[in-house]
Design an enzyme around this catalytic site. Structure first.
Site, short mmCIF file in Angstrom:
data_model
loop_
_atom_site.label_atom_id
_atom_site.label_comp_id
_atom_site.label_asym_id
_atom_site.label_seq_id
_atom_site.Cartn_x
_atom_site.Cartn_y
_atom_site.Cartn_z
N GLY A 1 68.41 -6.39 74.56
CA GLY A 1 69.19 -5.23 75.04
C GLY A 1 68.78 -3.91 74.42
O GLY A 1 67.61 -3.55 74.34
N ASP B 1 71.79 -14.33 60.28
CA ASP B 1 73.06 -14.43 61.00
C ASP B 1 74.07 -13.47 60.36
O ASP B 1 74.59 -13.74 59.28
CB ASP B 1 73.57 -15.88 60.94
CG ASP B 1 74.89 -16.05 61.68
OD1 ASP B 1 75.44 -15.03 62.17
OD2 ASP B 1 75.36 -17.20 61.77
N GLY C 1 75.60 -7.03 67.94
CA GLY C 1 77.00 -7.05 68.33
C GLY C 1 77.28 -8.09 69.39
O GLY C 1 76.35 -8.61 70.04
N SER D 1 81.21 1.84 70.72
CA SER D 1 81.46 1.60 72.14
C SER D 1 82.50 2.59 72.63
O SER D 1 83.36 3.04 71.86
CB SER D 1 81.99 0.18 72.36
OG SER D 1 82.49 0.05 73.66
N TYR E 1 87.21 -6.95 70.32
CA TYR E 1 86.06 -6.07 70.56
C TYR E 1 86.41 -4.60 70.29
O TYR E 1 85.74 -3.91 69.51
CB TYR E 1 85.56 -6.24 72.01
CG TYR E 1 84.35 -5.41 72.29
CD1 TYR E 1 83.10 -5.80 71.80
CD2 TYR E 1 84.43 -4.22 73.00
CE1 TYR E 1 81.97 -5.02 72.02
CE2 TYR E 1 83.30 -3.45 73.23
CZ TYR E 1 82.08 -3.85 72.74
OH TYR E 1 80.97 -3.08 72.96
P1 NAD Z 1 72.58 -7.79 73.64
O1 NAD Z 1 73.36 -9.06 73.68
O2 NAD Z 1 71.44 -7.62 74.55
O3 NAD Z 1 72.09 -7.50 72.15
C1 NAD Z 1 72.89 -7.75 71.03
C2 NAD Z 1 72.02 -8.42 69.97
O4 NAD Z 1 72.87 -8.71 68.84
C3 NAD Z 1 71.42 -9.75 70.45
O5 NAD Z 1 70.02 -9.76 70.29
C4 NAD Z 1 72.09 -10.77 69.57
O6 NAD Z 1 71.28 -11.89 69.22
C5 NAD Z 1 72.44 -9.94 68.33
N1 NAD Z 1 73.47 -10.63 67.56
C6 NAD Z 1 74.62 -11.15 68.02
N2 NAD Z 1 75.23 -11.86 67.06
C7 NAD Z 1 74.43 -11.79 65.96
C8 NAD Z 1 74.51 -12.35 64.66
N3 NAD Z 1 75.52 -13.16 64.30
N4 NAD Z 1 73.52 -12.07 63.78
C9 NAD Z 1 72.47 -11.29 64.16
N5 NAD Z 1 72.33 -10.75 65.37
C10 NAD Z 1 73.31 -11.00 66.27
O7 NAD Z 1 73.66 -6.64 73.87
P2 NAD Z 1 73.60 -5.06 73.92
O8 NAD Z 1 74.44 -4.65 75.05
O9 NAD Z 1 72.23 -4.52 73.79
O10 NAD Z 1 74.43 -4.73 72.60
C11 NAD Z 1 74.00 -3.83 71.59
C12 NAD Z 1 75.23 -3.16 71.00
O11 NAD Z 1 75.81 -2.29 71.97
C13 NAD Z 1 76.34 -4.12 70.59
O12 NAD Z 1 76.86 -3.73 69.35
C14 NAD Z 1 77.38 -3.94 71.68
O13 NAD Z 1 78.67 -4.20 71.24
C15 NAD Z 1 77.20 -2.48 72.03
N6 NAD Z 1 77.69 -2.07 73.33
C16 NAD Z 1 77.19 -2.62 74.48
C17 NAD Z 1 77.63 -2.14 75.72
C18 NAD Z 1 77.05 -2.66 77.01
O14 NAD Z 1 77.62 -2.35 78.07
N7 NAD Z 1 75.96 -3.38 77.01
C19 NAD Z 1 78.61 -1.15 75.78
C20 NAD Z 1 79.11 -0.63 74.59
C21 NAD Z 1 78.64 -1.07 73.38
#
Ligand code: NAD
Length: 256
Positions: free
Chosen positions: A13, A42, A72, A115, A154
């Site tokens: 992401g 982790d 996240g 977020s 969340y």
């Molecule tokens: P994503 O799932 O593509 O990426 C999140 C990454 O976090 C993954 O690679 C995952 O393996 C890693 N992760 C999760 N648990 C973990 C752990 N225990 N240890 C190490 N790594 C871990 O999602 P994304 O949308 O790119 O999320 C990135 C950030 O953006 C997050 O913090 C998410 O809450 C935030 N966010 C996302 C959105 C959205 O709409 N996508 C909106 C607001 C905020």
């Protein structure tokens, strides 16, 4: 000399897009994730967080120009306590653990992915935020699992994280280190897709369309993070920048 930047959540992401954009910019990047990155840790456990922080300090070797915290989990993850463990306690461990090396590097800064949910009106005075502020991980987890509402876990984790960023911006600023939060709305990533496909929250997420009428792209977030890490953003600190297609203004037109 090229900049050195640590990114958590770099395996997917937004984190992956940010890592790619920064590398293309000539920066050295150290990615940390469960998998698909430079270092596996982790961040839901104290041991994993410590391992990730120690590896980052070793990699930085006295020079850390940037820290980007993307790791996240979304609302649909179970148990809800796991969301707080990664989103809040995983991120704050890196904020605290890497401050020392950031402060020894000139013009360094951190960007923390929060977020738009952090600013939800019903998040403002939740009692659980006091437990986050005390860093009482066991208590936060117990309360979240007792309530068993993924969205509460969340949004509260992201609200608490933004509060943490803002509180740190004062001592950090005095040490010459900037720290900011970014508040994405719906961005097309596996996390968003999992939310949209979720039987409980999916419909609400799909119906929540921002004024610009589309979801955002990871590169749009990466460009904002790249800007915040740069000297062009040299006077920006302690703030939360929304990148949400106008969603926050739609929900809270009179709060800013
Ligand atoms: P994503 O799932 O593509 O990426 C999140 C990454 O976090 C993954 O690679 C995952 O393996 C890693 N992760 C999760 N648990 C973990 C752990 N225990 N240890 C190490 N790594 C871990 O999602 P994304 O949308 O790119 O999320 C990135 C950030 O953006 C997050 O913090 C998410 O809450 C935030 N966010 C996302 C959105 C959205 O709409 N996508 C909106 C607001 C905020």
């Amino acid at each position: 000399m090229s900049r050195k930047i640590v990114i958590t959540g770099a395996g997917s992401g937004m984190g992956a897009a940010i890592a790619q954009m920064l590398k293309a910019n000539g920066d050295q990047v150290f990615g940390i994730d469960l998998k698909n990155s430079d270092f596996s840790a982790d961040l839901s456990t104290p041991e994993g967080r410590q391992k990730g922080v120690d590896a980052s300090i070793a990699w930085a070797n006295g020079q850390l120009d940037g820290l980007v915290l993307c790791a996240g989990l979304g609302s649909s993850v179970n148990p809800p306590s796991l969301i707080a463990k990664v989103n809040y306690f995983g991120a704050t461990a890196f904020i605290d653990g890497l401050f020392d090396v950031l402060s020894k590097t000139k013009n360094s800064s951190a960007v923390v992915i929060s977020s738009v949910a952090a600013a939800q009106p019903d998040m403002i005075n939740l009692p659980i935020l006091e437990e986050y502020a005390k860093h009482d991980e066991a208590k936060v987890c117990q309360l979240l699992d007792a309530q068993n509402i993924g969205h509460l876990a969340y949004a509260s984790s992201k609200n608490a994280l933004t509060r943490y960023v803002r509180s740190k911006s004062i001592p950090w600023g005095r040490a010459g280190v900037r720290i900011n939060a970014v508040a994405p709305g719906a961005i097309q990533t596996p996390l968003l897709q999992a939310g949209m496909d979720d039987p409980k929250y999916g419909e609400a997420i799909r119906k929540f369309v921002p004024p610009l009428g589309r979801v955002g792209e990871v590169d749009e977030v990466a460009k904002l993070v790249k800007f915040l890490l740069s000297s062009d953003a040299g006077y920006i600190s302690g703030t939360m920048l929304f990148i949400d297609g106008g969603m926050d203004a739609m929900i809270r037109p009179n709060s800013f």
